[in-house]
Design an enzyme around this catalytic site. Structure first.
Site, short mmCIF file in Angstrom:
data_model
loop_
_atom_site.label_atom_id
_atom_site.label_comp_id
_atom_site.label_asym_id
_atom_site.label_seq_id
_atom_site.Cartn_x
_atom_site.Cartn_y
_atom_site.Cartn_z
CB ALA A 1 15.06 -58.18 45.79
CD GLU B 1 12.88 -58.03 53.06
OE1 GLU B 1 12.09 -57.90 54.02
OE2 GLU B 1 13.28 -57.07 52.37
N GLY C 1 12.46 -55.02 49.13
CA GLY C 1 13.22 -53.99 48.42
C GLY C 1 12.34 -52.85 47.94
CD GLU D 1 15.18 -53.31 52.07
OE1 GLU D 1 15.05 -54.00 51.05
OE2 GLU D 1 15.94 -53.62 52.99
N1 CAA Z 1 10.04 -61.58 43.03
C1 CAA Z 1 9.72 -62.23 41.91
N2 CAA Z 1 8.46 -62.38 41.47
C2 CAA Z 1 7.48 -61.85 42.20
C3 CAA Z 1 7.75 -61.14 43.41
C4 CAA Z 1 9.10 -61.01 43.81
N3 CAA Z 1 9.45 -60.33 44.90
N4 CAA Z 1 6.57 -60.75 43.93
C5 CAA Z 1 5.61 -61.18 43.10
N5 CAA Z 1 6.16 -61.83 42.05
C6 CAA Z 1 5.48 -62.46 40.91
C7 CAA Z 1 4.80 -63.76 41.33
O1 CAA Z 1 5.71 -64.82 41.32
C8 CAA Z 1 3.74 -63.89 40.26
O2 CAA Z 1 4.34 -64.36 39.09
P1 CAA Z 1 3.67 -65.59 38.25
O3 CAA Z 1 2.34 -65.02 37.80
O4 CAA Z 1 4.64 -65.84 37.15
O5 CAA Z 1 3.50 -66.70 39.22
C9 CAA Z 1 3.32 -62.43 40.00
O6 CAA Z 1 4.42 -61.63 40.47
C10 CAA Z 1 2.08 -62.02 40.75
O7 CAA Z 1 2.26 -62.33 42.14
P2 CAA Z 1 1.22 -63.21 43.00
O8 CAA Z 1 0.50 -64.18 42.13
O9 CAA Z 1 1.95 -63.77 44.16
O10 CAA Z 1 0.20 -62.06 43.44
P3 CAA Z 1 -0.69 -62.02 44.76
O11 CAA Z 1 -1.57 -60.83 44.58
O12 CAA Z 1 -1.32 -63.33 45.02
O13 CAA Z 1 0.33 -61.75 45.97
C11 CAA Z 1 2.19 -60.61 47.06
C12 CAA Z 1 1.01 -60.53 46.02
C13 CAA Z 1 1.61 -60.73 48.45
C14 CAA Z 1 2.95 -59.30 46.91
C15 CAA Z 1 3.07 -61.82 46.73
O14 CAA Z 1 3.41 -61.80 45.35
C16 CAA Z 1 4.36 -61.85 47.50
O15 CAA Z 1 4.36 -62.22 48.66
N6 CAA Z 1 5.51 -61.45 46.88
C17 CAA Z 1 6.81 -61.52 47.49
C18 CAA Z 1 7.01 -60.40 48.50
C19 CAA Z 1 8.38 -60.54 49.15
O16 CAA Z 1 8.67 -61.51 49.80
N7 CAA Z 1 9.24 -59.51 48.94
C20 CAA Z 1 10.58 -59.50 49.47
C21 CAA Z 1 11.56 -59.99 48.45
S1 CAA Z 1 13.21 -60.18 49.07
C22 CAA Z 1 13.85 -58.62 49.14
O17 CAA Z 1 13.22 -57.66 48.74
C23 CAA Z 1 15.22 -58.50 49.72
C24 CAA Z 1 15.71 -57.11 49.93
O18 CAA Z 1 15.89 -56.68 51.07
C25 CAA Z 1 16.05 -56.23 48.82
#
Ligand code: CAA
Length: 259
Positions: free
Chosen positions: A67, A133, A110, A113
């Site tokens: 998400a 998460e 998400g 999921e």
């Molecule tokens: N939401 C918003 N933006 C996101 C995102 C997310 N879930 N995941 C990645 N992005 C964005 C980053 O902010 C970044 O944007 P900017 O260039 O503007 O900074 C861009 O995508 C590229 O990401 P990274 O620079 O972080 O890329 P990376 O290769 O270094 O890392 C990753 C990749 C490990 C996937 C890392 O991006 C990450 O940890 N993302 C979040 C994963 C996460 O926590 N997901 C769960 C979300 S909560 C949820 O899903 C609740 C639910 O149950 C529905």
């Protein structure tokens, strides 16, 4: 209106549609707008007689990284309640036609999921699945604690949900989360091939079979068996049953019409 965050390919193969999640810069983070577009696309394709199976993919780097954290970060509990963040998922869950996820790169939160809402999952060797998460102070909210546990069992689900550890495509396959692992250059092709195989069968039988398998997740064995038997009997009201069985007797390939 043209969708902004997804691309819809209506016929990538006979009776097969493909929806591509398309926010590549954000690793296909599932903002509310994308989820609404996905819900509307699936509703439209579910009602389209020229579509019998639907492939959902991201790109090579990410299926979806979860998400949209930036969209959620400042929200209050009442905002979440009023927005009803996951109501789109309730409609997606009702899609009657088979959904095949084609996963490469990240399928997190998400994203994982959404993959688990699909009926079959083809992954590339680079796919990573996770429910991270917990690392941002919350927990899965779109089915992760339930569907992951049912798919891989308590021990691995607990580990993934409590530590946020990602698992590889190979580990996901061994754990029974996904159907198969494919070289990255072929994963989408294989998902479309699998969808095409299903789409060649009776769409009525396929829908009822999907419905019956899903019933196993929220019913007792007795209820599930009863439901299965009713659907089995019901299919004898279809032309496809007559065609399928007659074609077997005639030693020819059946032509299913979905009637
Ligand atoms: N939401 C918003 N933006 C996101 C995102 C997310 N879930 N995941 C990645 N992005 C964005 C980053 O902010 C970044 O944007 P900017 O260039 O503007 O900074 C861009 O995508 C590229 O990401 P990274 O620079 O972080 O890329 P990376 O290769 O270094 O890392 C990753 C990749 C490990 C996937 C890392 O991006 C990450 O940890 N993302 C979040 C994963 C996460 O926590 N997901 C769960 C979300 S909560 C949820 O899903 C609740 C639910 O149950 C529905």
């Amino acid at each position: 209106m043209q969708p902004q965050f997804i691309i819809i390919h209506r016929q990538v193969a006979p009776y097969v549609a493909h929806i591509q999640l398309n926010r590549p810069k954000e690793l296909n983070a599932l903002n509310l707008e994308l989820m609404i577009e996905l819900r509307d696309a699936l509703k439209m394709l579910d009602a389209d007689d020229n579509v019998r199976a639907i492939v959902i993919s991201g790109n090579e780097k990410a299926f979806a990284a979860g998400a949209d954290i930036k969209q959620m970060a400042g929200k209050t509990a009442m905002d979440m309640y009023n927005i009803d963040q996951f109501s789109t998922w309730d409609t997606i869950k009702k899609t009657k036609k088979p959904l095949i996820a084609a996963v490469s790169g990240f399928a997190l939160g998400g994203g994982c999921e959404l993959v688990m809402l699909c009926d079959m999952i083809v992954a590339s060797e680079t796919a990573r699945f996770g429910q991270p998460e917990i690392k941002i102070g919350v927990m899965p909210g779109a089915g992760g604690t339930q569907r992951l546990t049912r798919a891989v069992g308590k021990a691995l689900a607990m580990e993934m949900v409590l530590t946020g550890r990602f698992i590889t495509a190979q580990e996901a396959a061994r754990a029974g989360l996904i159907n198969r692992v494919i070289p990255v250059e072929l994963f989408l092709q294989e998902a479309i091939r699998l969808a095409t195989e299903v789409a060649a069968l009776s769409p009525l039988a396929v829908k009822m079979a999907k419905e019956s398998v899903l019933k196993a997740f929220d019913s007792s064995l007795e209820e599930g068996l009863h439901f299965e038997r009713k659907n089995f009997y019901l299919l004898f009201a279809s032309e496809d049953q007559k065609e399928g069985m007659q074609a077997f007797v005639d030693k020819r390939s059946p032509v299913f019409k979905g009637k």
